[in-house]
Motif scaffolding. Structure first.
Motif, mmCIF file in Angstrom:
data_model
loop_
_atom_site.group_PDB
_atom_site.id
_atom_site.type_symbol
_atom_site.label_atom_id
_atom_site.label_comp_id
_atom_site.label_asym_id
_atom_site.label_seq_id
_atom_site.Cartn_x
_atom_site.Cartn_y
_atom_site.Cartn_z
ATOM 1 N N TYR A 1 -11.607 13.677 -2.450
ATOM 2 C CA TYR A 1 -11.767 13.318 -0.906
ATOM 3 C C TYR A 1 -12.712 14.192 -0.389
ATOM 4 N N ASP B 1 -0.700 3.463 7.434
ATOM 5 C CA ASP B 1 -0.582 3.750 5.917
ATOM 6 C C ASP B 1 -0.528 5.298 5.644
ATOM 7 N N ARG C 1 0.756 -1.125 0.078
ATOM 8 C CA ARG C 1 -0.088 0.018 0.024
ATOM 9 C C ARG C 1 0.762 1.296 -0.156
ATOM 10 N N LYS D 1 -6.413 1.366 2.999
ATOM 11 C CA LYS D 1 -5.431 2.318 3.533
ATOM 12 C C LYS D 1 -6.236 2.635 4.947
ATOM 13 N N VAL E 1 -11.029 5.546 2.426
ATOM 14 C CA VAL E 1 -10.013 5.389 3.392
ATOM 15 C C VAL E 1 -10.394 5.578 4.639
ATOM 16 N N LYS F 1 -13.962 9.998 -2.569
ATOM 17 C CA LYS F 1 -13.240 8.715 -1.794
ATOM 18 C C LYS F 1 -13.427 9.474 -0.160
ATOM 19 N N ILE G 1 -13.072 9.970 3.646
ATOM 20 C CA ILE G 1 -11.916 9.469 4.617
ATOM 21 C C ILE G 1 -12.623 9.400 5.893
#
Ligand code: PEP
Length: 254
Positions: free
Chosen positions: A90, A228, A2, A206, A163, A122, A124
């Motif tokens: 994100y 990560d 990763r 991650k 994530v 994405k 988080i």
């Protein structure tokens, strides 16, 4: 293997000039894009500026929150597609500063995760125990509850479209980062839980650590096998400090 990811959470800080200086400084200071990824989550009014400065660069940008709804009578809220319009990759969801003020619940965070991935963002997704919960020794119980709430909403496969970030509340903004060993134990526990549901997702997802990450503790934290990268609040307000953390992340795999 990763890749490391370092994300700045600038919170409700900055101005147009200081934000510009930060973004330009970050571009100038991060040269190793082969081994790590970097992203900046700015206050919503500065998204247009992040897009103007970072567009075409390897540095991604994102929002710090978004509505669960696509449009409607939600005064003061920002929809997922509005973030997409400004080029966001994100969005932070479930930050403890929002959970604590009652803006987010386990269930509404699950819903946010789902609408975020549907919009192409994405998420988080932040989890973490309070100081009282840490002292009670129930970190695992709390973080698993938070994680399961999202998994039950979206299914384990979809978890990989975001994530995860373990952010113990007692470490955020206090200058007292979790020890690398504590952070590693929690992340390994969370990854192990995901592995029981889907080994492939566990291998690839991650998981970041957040909570008083600084240039001088990043190397030890990032050297842990399950960490990560970092979600970085206070230290992202100082360009040199944040650039130094990015450089540490790049070196870990270099
Ligand atoms: C955060 O708010 O996400 C955070 C990690 O803050 P700090 O780095 O200041 O602890």
């Amino acid at each position: 293997m990763r890749r490391k990811l370092v994300v700045a959470n600038r919170k409700m800080n900055g101005s147009l000039p200081s934000n510009k200086a930060f973004l330009e400084g970050l571009l100038a200071g991060t040269h190793d894009y082969q081994h790590a990824d970097y992203a900046v989550c700015v206050p919503h009014p500065y998204l247009f500026q992040a897009e103007a400065i970072l567009n075409g660069s390897p540095i991604a940008w994102g929002g710090q929150n978004m509505s669960r709804f696509e449009s409607g009578a939600y005064t003061g809220s920002v929809s997922p597609s509005m973030l997409v319009e400004f080029g966001c990759e994100y969005v932070i969801i479930g930050h403890s500063e929002r959970r604590q003020r009652g803006h987010d619940t386990d269930h509404s965070i699950g819903e946010r995760f789902e609408v975020a991935i549907k919009a192409g963002l994405k998420p988080i997704f932040c989890m973490g125990e309070t100081l009282a919960e840490y002292e009670e020794g129930i970190t695992d119980l709390v973080t698993i509850r938070q994680l399961n709430a999202v998994i039950s909403e979206i299914g384990v496969k979809n978890l990989a479209r975001g994530v995860l970030a373990y952010e113990p509340v007692w470490a955020i903004g206090t200058g007292k980062a979790a020890s690398p060993e504590h952070a590693q134990n929690v992340l390994s526990f969370l990854r192990g839980h995901i592995e029981m549901l889907d080994a492939e997702v566990a291998k690839n997802i991650k998981i970041l650590y957040g909570g008083s990450v600084k240039a001088d503790n990043a190397a030890k934290l990032f050297s842990m096998p399950d960490i990560d990268g970092g979600l970085v609040g206070g230290a992202s307000l100082n360009t040199d400090e944040f650039v130094a953390i990015c450089q540490v992340a790049a070196r870990r795999l270099g």
